[in-house]
Design a protein around this motif. Structure first.
Motif, mmCIF file in Angstrom:
data_model
loop_
_atom_site.group_PDB
_atom_site.id
_atom_site.type_symbol
_atom_site.label_atom_id
_atom_site.label_comp_id
_atom_site.label_asym_id
_atom_site.label_seq_id
_atom_site.Cartn_x
_atom_site.Cartn_y
_atom_site.Cartn_z
ATOM 1 N N ARG A 16 0.814 -1.230 0.000
ATOM 2 C CA ARG A 16 0.000 0.000 0.000
ATOM 3 C C ARG A 16 0.844 1.276 0.000
ATOM 4 O O ARG A 16 0.304 2.379 -0.003
ATOM 5 N N VAL A 17 2.154 1.128 0.002
ATOM 6 C CA VAL A 17 3.045 2.294 0.005
ATOM 7 C C VAL A 17 3.158 2.823 -1.427
ATOM 8 O O VAL A 17 3.501 2.070 -2.338
ATOM 9 N N PRO A 18 2.862 4.100 -1.634
ATOM 10 C CA PRO A 18 2.943 4.664 -2.988
ATOM 11 C C PRO A 18 4.359 4.582 -3.564
ATOM 12 O O PRO A 18 5.347 4.766 -2.850
ATOM 13 N N GLU A 19 4.425 4.307 -4.854
ATOM 14 C CA GLU A 19 5.715 4.203 -5.542
ATOM 15 C C GLU A 19 6.510 5.497 -5.416
ATOM 16 O O GLU A 19 7.733 5.480 -5.281
ATOM 17 N N SER A 20 5.809 6.634 -5.445
ATOM 18 C CA SER A 20 6.494 7.932 -5.331
ATOM 19 C C SER A 20 7.201 8.077 -3.980
ATOM 20 O O SER A 20 8.290 8.642 -3.902
ATOM 21 N N LEU A 21 6.606 7.539 -2.914
ATOM 22 C CA LEU A 21 7.248 7.574 -1.601
ATOM 23 C C LEU A 21 8.474 6.671 -1.583
ATOM 24 O O LEU A 21 9.531 7.054 -1.072
ATOM 25 N N LEU A 22 8.353 5.497 -2.163
ATOM 26 C CA LEU A 22 9.487 4.575 -2.198
ATOM 27 C C LEU A 22 10.651 5.145 -3.008
ATOM 28 O O LEU A 22 11.811 4.893 -2.688
ATOM 29 N N THR A 23 10.350 5.930 -4.030
ATOM 30 C CA THR A 23 11.397 6.565 -4.825
ATOM 31 C C THR A 23 12.203 7.534 -3.969
ATOM 32 O O THR A 23 13.432 7.551 -4.018
ATOM 33 N N VAL A 24 11.499 8.314 -3.147
ATOM 34 C CA VAL A 24 12.169 9.270 -2.259
ATOM 35 C C VAL A 24 12.869 8.545 -1.108
ATOM 36 O O VAL A 24 13.983 8.895 -0.719
ATOM 37 N N PHE A 25 12.205 7.534 -0.562
ATOM 38 C CA PHE A 25 12.692 6.794 0.603
ATOM 39 C C PHE A 25 13.948 5.986 0.285
ATOM 40 O O PHE A 25 14.839 5.861 1.101
ATOM 41 N N GLY A 26 14.001 5.429 -0.922
ATOM 42 C CA GLY A 26 15.088 4.516 -1.280
ATOM 43 C C GLY A 26 14.648 3.083 -1.041
ATOM 44 O O GLY A 26 13.521 2.820 -0.630
ATOM 45 N N SER A 27 15.523 2.150 -1.280
ATOM 46 C CA SER A 27 15.215 0.733 -1.104
ATOM 47 C C SER A 27 15.096 0.423 0.387
ATOM 48 O O SER A 27 16.102 0.470 1.109
ATOM 49 N N PRO A 28 13.887 0.123 0.878
ATOM 50 C CA PRO A 28 13.677 -0.076 2.312
ATOM 51 C C PRO A 28 14.533 -1.202 2.889
ATOM 52 O O PRO A 28 14.631 -2.279 2.303
ATOM 53 N N GLU A 29 15.144 -0.929 4.027
ATOM 54 C CA GLU A 29 15.958 -1.915 4.742
ATOM 55 C C GLU A 29 15.230 -2.271 6.031
ATOM 56 O O GLU A 29 14.992 -1.394 6.875
ATOM 57 N N SER A 30 14.862 -3.544 6.191
ATOM 58 C CA SER A 30 14.121 -3.960 7.382
ATOM 59 C C SER A 30 14.949 -3.685 8.636
ATOM 60 O O SER A 30 16.113 -4.076 8.740
ATOM 61 N N ALA A 31 14.330 -2.967 9.587
ATOM 62 C CA ALA A 31 15.020 -2.610 10.821
ATOM 63 C C ALA A 31 14.538 -3.453 11.997
ATOM 64 O O ALA A 31 15.333 -3.904 12.805
ATOM 65 N N LEU A 32 13.217 -3.659 12.087
ATOM 66 C CA LEU A 32 12.670 -4.467 13.167
ATOM 67 C C LEU A 32 11.219 -4.789 12.920
ATOM 68 O O LEU A 32 10.560 -4.175 12.085
ATOM 69 N N VAL A 33 10.737 -5.771 13.662
ATOM 70 C CA VAL A 33 9.332 -6.158 13.656
ATOM 71 C C VAL A 33 8.863 -6.049 15.096
ATOM 72 O O VAL A 33 9.562 -6.488 16.013
ATOM 73 N N LEU A 34 7.703 -5.415 15.297
ATOM 74 C CA LEU A 34 7.197 -5.260 16.648
ATOM 75 C C LEU A 34 5.690 -5.335 16.665
ATOM 76 O O LEU A 34 5.037 -5.164 15.634
ATOM 77 N N VAL A 35 5.139 -5.606 17.842
ATOM 78 C CA VAL A 35 3.700 -5.627 18.033
ATOM 79 C C VAL A 35 3.308 -4.262 18.592
ATOM 80 O O VAL A 35 3.828 -3.825 19.610
#
Length: 94
Positions: free
Chosen positions: A30-49
């Motif tokens: 659901r993340v817009p492609e335009s945001l991912l372009t600005v953000f860069g290639s997402p690097e998983s940092a953590l998973v939490l509840v």
């Protein structure tokens, strides 16, 4: 009854302190492609509840949970540095 959300947090390789929160089961769909372009290639940092009672260091939990429901993601921007916040609080007179 509290609603718990399994959340994955990604760090931006382009901007220190910028993070992207998504529901783990949805991932980045659901993340817009335009945001991912600005953000860069997402690097998983953590998973939490996340639940409404959980405290986050740099974000309001209710806002994060609301954005995850309505938009499918939450972007945490880096905090302003001390010098930036000091400068913005000064009133400069001519």
């Amino acid at each position: 009854m509290t609603t718990k959300t399994l959340c994955e947090v990604f760090r931006s390789p382009r901007k220190a302190g910028m993070y992207l929160y998504v529901k783990r089961e949805e991932g980045l769909e659901r993340v817009p492609e335009s945001l991912l372009t600005v953000f860069g290639s997402p690097e998983s940092a953590l998973v939490l509840v996340l639940d409404p009672g959980r405290k986050l260091a740099m974000a309001d939990t209710a806002t994060v949970l609301g954005d995850l429901e309505s938009k499918g993601f939450y972007v945490q921007m880096p905090p302003a540095s001390f010098s930036e916040s000091l400068l913005s609080s000064l009133t400069i007179k001519d």
